[in-house]
Design an enzyme around this catalytic site. Structure first.
Site, short mmCIF file in Angstrom:
data_model
loop_
_atom_site.label_atom_id
_atom_site.label_comp_id
_atom_site.label_asym_id
_atom_site.label_seq_id
_atom_site.Cartn_x
_atom_site.Cartn_y
_atom_site.Cartn_z
N ASP A 146 19.10 104.88 123.17
CA ASP A 146 19.40 104.04 124.32
C ASP A 146 20.78 103.41 124.14
OD1 ASP A 146 17.39 102.84 126.67
OD2 ASP A 146 19.13 101.57 126.27
N ASN A 182 16.23 111.36 129.59
CA ASN A 182 15.81 110.44 130.64
C ASN A 182 16.90 109.46 131.05
OD1 ASN A 182 13.74 108.58 132.09
ND2 ASN A 182 14.59 107.27 130.47
N TYR A 240 24.14 109.58 143.31
CA TYR A 240 22.88 109.73 142.60
C TYR A 240 22.20 111.05 142.97
CZ TYR A 240 18.16 108.46 140.96
OH TYR A 240 16.94 108.44 140.33
N LYS A 254 21.51 114.22 140.51
CA LYS A 254 20.14 114.65 140.24
C LYS A 254 19.88 116.08 140.69
CE LYS A 254 18.69 110.84 138.26
NZ LYS A 254 18.26 110.81 136.84
N THR A 280 9.23 100.63 137.36
CA THR A 280 9.92 100.28 136.12
C THR A 280 10.49 98.87 136.24
OG1 THR A 280 12.03 101.12 136.94
CG2 THR A 280 10.58 102.70 135.81
#
Length: 252
Positions: A39, A92, A158, A162, A193
């Site tokens: 991360d 991810n 985005y 993707k 989330t």
């Protein structure tokens, strides 16, 4: 006389400091795998890794910005050195970008979103693939989005990134299948989330999104994680090159 125990599977999850990434790392660990928790937020990575260790699992926390190719190379190398190899990887980590039409978006923002989401995924795969090949095969799952399958209004960078991840996944699946490496994508719909909850705070966004979802609710991070873990498992041994919607029926 019983045979020797099978070696523990080892892998990495990027963006594992929170949300879907954290849920995925925890699920792999519960299933007995050693997990490198990658991360950009060092504290968040350390927190996830510590949660794994507290439950008796094996974890390594690694701070990395996936937009930095050298940092990615070092992170994969450290994972392999620590665990003795790489059996799976879930890519991810990503960057959100919404609420701007294309002609309202600065080129710098577009380039940053694509660099993190798409080029960052490319960096990860570029170094993961040789490690998996050295292990005799394995699996990669790229976390895309349902925005990689259709348009999300006012999210041009985005959605473009993707869609690119889905395309990259399919090409890699075909190119590396002869080497025993499976490559798939998971495409979650809106998921509860911490990041989504923060964006939705003070609005009716969650209720609105639930109302247009056939199952009548948003996904949990654990539900998206379960799909990613399954795609890395032997139960999915004949599955490669797919973009799996985890969206409560929205694409249908």
């Amino acid at each position: 006389m019983s045979g020797a125990a099978a070696p523990r599977r080892a892998g990495l999850v990027t963006g594992a400091g929170s949300g879907i990434g954290r849920a995925t790392a925890l699920r792999f660990a519960r299933d007995g795998a050693a997990v490198a928790v990658l991360d950009i937020d060092a504290d968040a990575a350390a927190e996830t890794a510590e949660s794994i260790r507290e439950d008796g699992g094996e974890a390594l926390a690694v701070t990395v910005d996936i937009a930095d190719e050298r940092a990615v190379a070092a992170a994969v190398e450290r994972t392999v050195a620590s665990f003795g190899g790489l059996d799976f990887a879930v890519n991810n980590a990503g960057l959100a970008s919404h609420h701007r039409r294309l002609d309202e978006m600065a080129p710098e923002e577009f380039e940053r979103v694509v660099r993190v989401n798409l080029t960052g995924t490319f960096h990860c795969m570029r170094y993961e693939l040789p490690a998996l090949r050295a292990r005799g095969g394995g699996a990669i799952v790229n976390v895309a989005s349902n925005g990689g399958l259709y348009a999300i209004p006012t999210a041009p960078a985005y959605v473009a990134a993707k869609h690119g991840i889905v395309g990259l996944t399919k090409v890699a699946a075909v190119d590396y299948a002869p080497q025993g490496i499976r490559v798939n994508a998971v495409c979650p719909g809106p998921t509860r989330t911490p990041g989504f909850e923060a964006v939705a705070a003070g609005t009716d966004m969650i209720a609105m999104q639930a109302s247009i979802t056939p199952l009548g609710r948003l996904a949990t991070p654990e539900e998206a994680a379960a799909a990613a873990v399954w795609l890395c498992s032997d139960d999915a041994s004949y599955v490669t090159g797919i973009a799996l919607s985890v969206d409560g029926g929205r694409r249908a």
